[in-house]
Design a protein around this motif. Structure first.
Motif, PDB file in Angstrom:
ATOM      1  N   ASP A 222       0.863  -1.170   0.000  1.00  0.00           N
ATOM      2  CA  ASP A 222       0.000   0.000   0.000  1.00  0.00           C
ATOM      3  C   ASP A 222       0.909   1.233   0.000  1.00  0.00           C
ATOM      4  N   THR A 223       0.369   2.359  -0.448  1.00  0.00           N
ATOM      5  CA  THR A 223       1.147   3.589  -0.537  1.00  0.00           C
ATOM      6  C   THR A 223       0.749   4.528   0.593  1.00  0.00           C
ATOM      7  N   PRO A 224       1.712   5.021   1.374  1.00  0.00           N
ATOM      8  CA  PRO A 224       1.360   5.916   2.472  1.00  0.00           C
ATOM      9  C   PRO A 224       0.849   7.260   1.976  1.00  0.00           C
ATOM     10  N   THR A 225      -0.035   7.864   2.751  1.00  0.00           N
ATOM     11  CA  THR A 225      -0.492   9.215   2.476  1.00  0.00           C
ATOM     12  C   THR A 225       0.627  10.217   2.737  1.00  0.00           C
ATOM     13  N   ALA A 226       1.492   9.881   3.703  1.00  0.00           N
ATOM     14  CA  ALA A 226       2.627  10.726   4.044  1.00  0.00           C
ATOM     15  C   ALA A 226       3.775   9.833   4.487  1.00  0.00           C
ATOM     16  N   GLY A 227       4.993  10.348   4.378  1.00  0.00           N
ATOM     17  CA  GLY A 227       6.158   9.641   4.883  1.00  0.00           C
ATOM     18  C   GLY A 227       6.856   8.795   3.847  1.00  0.00           C
TER      19      GLY A 227
END
Length: 236
Positions: free
Chosen positions: A60-65
């Motif tokens: 999954d791809t983080p929204t931030a970081g």
């Protein structure tokens, strides 16, 4: 970033928006995983364990970081590069086993090697070795429906490790097993991780694996904190 870390995450977050509002499933998490280290993440249902594992594994791809595996930053990789990275560097054990029902144990374990285009003779040797290590040589030609839950999870572990990954993720690997099978799986994971020097992140409440862990983290409302009990490494 320290080259000593097998995996490192900085400030990762994951926000989901639904009719009920905004949910911070993972919230500003910093995390280091060191070579040959076994880390347990525990927390109540819905706390963010699966989301965290999926972010760290690049599923999954983080929204931030940002997340690195070794010196490779995976959060901004092109999708084709991310797929190759996951195939070669990561193993994942699922609570629901995730086996292909029409394939035998041998064929299920062989799938990652086929995706990596390993030559057939080497595939045969490596699959047979992994099935032997998880105690399933005599069940190599059986399909998942012909195996017990514990045996199916052992196939899942063999499949996750056959590509010789740098990092192993396991999401509640004993969640669907009886206590005897769960004990076998916990001991097996701990033994294989130690023997192969793999870094592992495991979401579990099982006290057997918690006791084996180098470090234990608690997650609540998407926030991660280390359970202080000593260990080989301190949080950076």
């Amino acid at each position: 970033m320290s080259s000593a870390a097998a995996l490192r995450a900085r400030g990762i977050g994951r926000v989901f928006t639904s009719a009920g509002g905004v949910v911070h499933a993972c919230n500003a998490v910093d995390f280091d995983l060191f070579p040959a280290e076994l880390v347990v993440v525990r927390g109540p249902s819905g706390a963010g364990k699966t989301t965290l594992l999926n972010l760290l594994a690049g599923l999954d791809t983080p929204t931030a970081g940002e997340v690195w595996i070794g010196d490779r930053k995976i959060t901004d990789m092109a999708e084709n590069m991310a797929v190759e990275m996951r195939r070669s560097l990561i193993g994942y054990v699922f609570q629901s086993f995730g086996l292909l029902p029409m394939l035998s144990a041998t064929e299920n374990v062989e799938v990652p090697l086929r995706l990596l285009r390993v030559n057939p003779s080497e595939r045969t040797v490596r699959v047979a070795e992994m099935l032997a290590r998880v105690g399933l040589s005599e069940h190599a030609e059986q399909r998942p429906a012909e195996l017990s839950g514990g045996q199916q999870q052992r196939v899942g572990i063999a499949r996750a490790l056959v590509n010789r990954p740098r990092v192993l993720f396991a999401d509640e690997p004993t969640g669907q097993l009886d206590s005897a099978s769960a004990s076998t799986i916990m001991n097996l994971i701990g033994t294989l991780v130690r023997a192969d020097g793999i870094s592992a992140v495991i979401a579990t409440h099982d006290p057997l694996l918690v006791a084996r862990a180098d470090r234990v983290f608690d997650i609540h409302d998407g926030r991660l904190s280390e359970h202080r009990r000593g260990g080989r490494h301190a949080v950076q």
